[in-house]
Enzyme design. Structure first.
Site, mmCIF file in Angstrom:
data_model
loop_
_atom_site.group_PDB
_atom_site.id
_atom_site.type_symbol
_atom_site.label_atom_id
_atom_site.label_comp_id
_atom_site.label_asym_id
_atom_site.label_seq_id
_atom_site.Cartn_x
_atom_site.Cartn_y
_atom_site.Cartn_z
ATOM 1 C CB CYS A 160 -74.604 42.536 -37.392
ATOM 2 S SG CYS A 160 -76.345 42.578 -37.786
ATOM 3 C CG HIS A 188 -108.467 32.013 -34.785
ATOM 4 N ND1 HIS A 188 -107.854 30.821 -34.461
ATOM 5 C CD2 HIS A 188 -109.248 31.754 -35.874
ATOM 6 C CE1 HIS A 188 -108.263 29.880 -35.300
ATOM 7 N NE2 HIS A 188 -109.113 30.428 -36.172
HETATM 8 C C1 LIG Z 1 -72.741 33.640 -39.024
HETATM 9 C C2 LIG Z 1 -73.257 34.541 -37.934
HETATM 10 C C3 LIG Z 1 -74.615 34.772 -37.836
HETATM 11 C C4 LIG Z 1 -75.093 35.600 -36.834
HETATM 12 N N1 LIG Z 1 -76.438 35.796 -36.748
HETATM 13 C C5 LIG Z 1 -76.930 36.574 -35.749
HETATM 14 C C6 LIG Z 1 -78.322 36.822 -35.654
HETATM 15 O O1 LIG Z 1 -79.119 36.342 -36.448
HETATM 16 N N2 LIG Z 1 -78.760 37.660 -34.673
HETATM 17 C C7 LIG Z 1 -77.897 38.222 -33.765
HETATM 18 O O2 LIG Z 1 -78.350 38.957 -32.903
HETATM 19 N N3 LIG Z 1 -76.570 38.004 -33.844
HETATM 20 C C8 LIG Z 1 -76.075 37.195 -34.813
HETATM 21 N N4 LIG Z 1 -74.729 37.001 -34.909
HETATM 22 C C9 LIG Z 1 -73.840 37.670 -33.925
HETATM 23 C C10 LIG Z 1 -73.662 39.152 -34.299
HETATM 24 O O3 LIG Z 1 -73.271 39.253 -35.635
HETATM 25 C C11 LIG Z 1 -72.646 39.792 -33.389
HETATM 26 O O4 LIG Z 1 -72.996 39.507 -32.061
HETATM 27 C C12 LIG Z 1 -72.595 41.284 -33.573
HETATM 28 O O5 LIG Z 1 -72.318 41.628 -34.899
HETATM 29 C C13 LIG Z 1 -71.527 41.863 -32.649
HETATM 30 O O6 LIG Z 1 -71.379 43.203 -32.899
HETATM 31 P P1 LIG Z 1 -70.235 44.048 -32.229
HETATM 32 O O7 LIG Z 1 -70.805 45.409 -32.166
HETATM 33 O O8 LIG Z 1 -69.756 43.447 -30.988
HETATM 34 O O9 LIG Z 1 -68.973 43.968 -33.203
HETATM 35 P P2 LIG Z 1 -68.764 43.579 -34.699
HETATM 36 O O10 LIG Z 1 -70.013 43.646 -35.483
HETATM 37 O O11 LIG Z 1 -68.010 42.302 -34.747
HETATM 38 O O12 LIG Z 1 -67.843 44.775 -35.231
HETATM 39 C C14 LIG Z 1 -66.565 45.025 -34.742
HETATM 40 C C15 LIG Z 1 -65.834 45.877 -35.753
HETATM 41 O O13 LIG Z 1 -64.601 46.277 -35.191
HETATM 42 C C16 LIG Z 1 -63.598 46.270 -36.199
HETATM 43 N N5 LIG Z 1 -62.308 46.169 -35.530
HETATM 44 C C17 LIG Z 1 -61.838 45.133 -34.793
HETATM 45 N N6 LIG Z 1 -60.613 45.425 -34.311
HETATM 46 C C18 LIG Z 1 -60.293 46.651 -34.767
HETATM 47 C C19 LIG Z 1 -59.174 47.490 -34.614
HETATM 48 N N7 LIG Z 1 -58.140 47.138 -33.861
HETATM 49 N N8 LIG Z 1 -59.174 48.692 -35.247
HETATM 50 C C20 LIG Z 1 -60.223 49.086 -35.988
HETATM 51 N N9 LIG Z 1 -61.334 48.324 -36.156
HETATM 52 C C21 LIG Z 1 -61.368 47.137 -35.547
HETATM 53 C C22 LIG Z 1 -63.963 45.044 -37.022
HETATM 54 O O14 LIG Z 1 -63.423 45.149 -38.315
HETATM 55 C C23 LIG Z 1 -65.491 45.126 -37.037
HETATM 56 O O15 LIG Z 1 -65.966 45.841 -38.145
HETATM 57 C C24 LIG Z 1 -74.206 36.195 -35.912
HETATM 58 C C25 LIG Z 1 -72.835 35.994 -36.026
HETATM 59 C C26 LIG Z 1 -72.363 35.162 -37.023
HETATM 60 C C27 LIG Z 1 -70.880 34.929 -37.118
#
Ligand SMILES: Cc1cc2nc3c(=O)[nH]c(=O)nc-3n(C[C@H](O)[C@H](O)[C@H](O)COP(=O)(O)OP(=O)(O)OC[C@H]3O[C@@H](n4cnc5c(N)ncnc54)[C@H](O)[C@@H]3O)c2cc1C
Length: 459
Positions: free
Chosen positions: A42, A442
């Site tokens: 995000c 409005h």
């Molecule tokens: C282009 C794009 C636009 C988006 N726009 C929106 C939006 O407008 N609104 C919305 O709600 N959602 C949006 N999303 C989706 C949103 O970004 C994700 O759903 C959200 O960030 C998921 O968060 P998370 O907590 O699951 O994990 P993430 O934010 O993906 O974080 C996971 C973290 O874990 C770390 N990690 C992974 N494996 C390991 C490991 N083995 N050891 C240590 N660290 C590790 C990664 O490096 C990462 O930093 C968008 C996604 C994309 C790709």
């Protein structure tokens, strides 16, 4: 030597950091591990950076339209991609450093930088150090899917992450995938001045939405000059002469080869659970790589939870954050909360935005209930007319017997915000008549929602 903690959080996405802080606040010794940039998708490569680009693209769009509003702009419009990127970096950088300092300044919380892997159900190895805890919270998120199609290995391509590093304008951006990532980037770069072609294998864009939504979203993009190829499956990526890149398509209409200066792969997301050593933990995944969880986000292994995109129960920042709230409520507040309490809701940030809550018309029909529908085109919404933004429509679905609101769509100016008045009514489980009789302000897009609810017809 092993280091003992009360809890280990893997990943600093939209659930992990907040959970780490909550656990530490009640005196637990917490380790949080991040292998890349704090804040995850995000903050660094998803919502925040793309929404800064949406804002830059909107301003370019409005400059082009200025004369429609009686405003003359002399000279040529030029998008300074270096400045666009700098603005994006400044905003994402602030969000990231805010989270970093939150974690750094939380007593009882230790941040580890590196890739985490399970050694056993209670042990994690990171950078050669062995950590152990009776509670482990997995928040590893996902990444762009890279399909194993021919040409992928020797054709340069972009993903949502690498596209954000560009500080030059692609002459022609070929986007493989007509989902929300592809559509947002498509409109952004078209507004910056690129030629854009979106390739989608389904017969319509964002095929999980109702057909009227797909059709209108496509029309909005095409009116701005985005080219859309439907029923076209990319079967090969290719390098052409003069540095051109593109895709070979399996299609029945149109040319089978699309070339451009850059290719963006926007073909969905893959879960980051393949390199976590999950086999050593006994945690079960489904066929797509998502960690299987119950409604309180517990995995099949006692003491291990999975939150955010990696559990396949959401796919958005708000669902990941809500996962944190559910786990914290159950573990720390003794307030039973469940994933099943939440109502599907999301936005697509094209302009005008699409706000969605609850079920689609197709899903409502499939329930077999008696459903009522109200709708109105934005061309009949005063606020949209005043703003000169009359594309799109809104519709609301209601259960004829219980009178509950089942779903809503607002595709139009302010749709990303206005959808919340319907969403909140749905959470309140209030009959639609409460909203029908409410006095709205409005002139707004939201003021038409009570009107629509007064004009419901059987679906
Ligand atoms: C282009 C794009 C636009 C988006 N726009 C929106 C939006 O407008 N609104 C919305 O709600 N959602 C949006 N999303 C989706 C949103 O970004 C994700 O759903 C959200 O960030 C998921 O968060 P998370 O907590 O699951 O994990 P993430 O934010 O993906 O974080 C996971 C973290 O874990 C770390 N990690 C992974 N494996 C390991 C490991 N083995 N050891 C240590 N660290 C590790 C990664 O490096 C990462 O930093 C968008 C996604 C994309 C790709």
């Amino acid at each position: 030597m092993k280091k003992d903690f009360d809890a280990i959080v893997i990943g600093s996405g939209q659930a992990g950091p907040f959970l780490a802080v909550r656990l530490a606040a009640v005196g637990q010794r917490v380790a949080i591990i991040e292998r890349n940039r704090v804040g995850g998708t995000c903050v660094n490569t998803g919502c925040i950076p793309t929404k800064t680009l949406v804002a830059s693209a909107y301003s370019a769009h409005m400059v082009r339209r200025a004369a429609d509003f009686g405003v003359q702009v002399d000279g040529t419009l030029r998008v300074d991609m270096k400045r666009v990127k700098a603005r994006k970096n400044e905003i994402t950088g602030k969000a990231r450093s805010g989270l970093e300092s939150l974690l750094k300044n939380t007593p009882n919380c230790t941040v580890y930088r590196g890739h985490a892997r399970f050694e056993s159900p209670q042990e994690i190895i990171v950078g050669g150090e062995l950590l152990s805890a009776p509670q482990i919270f997995i928040n590893v998120g996902g990444r762009a899917t890279i399909p194993s199609m021919p040409g992928v290995a020797n054709t340069p391509y972009l993903t949502n992450s690498t596209l954000l590093d560009l500080d030059v304008l692609p002459r022609h951006l070929v986007i493989i995938g007509g989902g929300y990532v592809g559509l947002e980037f498509g409109q952004i770069f078209r507004r910056f001045g690129s030629e854009v072609t979106i390739i989608e294998m389904a017969p319509r864009l964002i095929a999980h939405e109702d057909e009227d939504v797909s059709v209108e979203v496509q029309a909005i993009l095409e009116r701005e000059g985005v080219q859309v190829r439907l029923n076209a499956t990319c079967i090969e990526l290719k390098k052409f002469r003069d540095g051109e890149v593109g895709a070979h398509l399996d299609c029945t209409e149109g040319v089978p080869e699309v070339t451009g200066s850059h290719v963006l792969l926007a073909m969905g997301r893959a879960s980051n659970t393949d390199d976590l050593g999950l086999e050593k933990s006994g945690v079960a995944r489904d066929g797509h790589g998502y960690i299987l969880v119950d409604n309180q986000l517990r995995t099949n292994v006692p003491g291990i939870w999975a939150l955010g995109d990696c559990n396949g129960r959401g796919g958005f920042t708000h669902t990941s954050y809500n996962d944190f709230e559910i786990v914290a409520a159950n573990l720390l507040d003794h307030e039973p909360r469940s994933v099943t309490d939440r109502i599907t809701a999301y936005n697509l940030y094209i302009d005008p935005p699409l706000g969605r809550a609850g079920v689609t018309e197709r899903a409502a029909r499939a329930t077999g209930r008696r459903v009522l529908k109200g709708s109105r085109p934005m061309s009949r919404v005063g606020r949209a007319i005043e703003k000169g933004e009359t594309q799109g429509f809104m519709k609301v679905l209601v259960d004829a017997d219980s009178k509950e609101i089942l779903g809503a769509t607002i595709l139009g100016p302010g749709g990303d915000e206005a959808i919340h008045c319907l969403l909140d009514m749905m959470y309140a489980r209030a009959p639609y008549t409460v909203l029908k009789n409410a006095m709205h302000i409005h002139p707004t897009v939201s003021e038409l929602i009570p009107t629509i609810l007064g004009e419901l017809q059987p679906l």
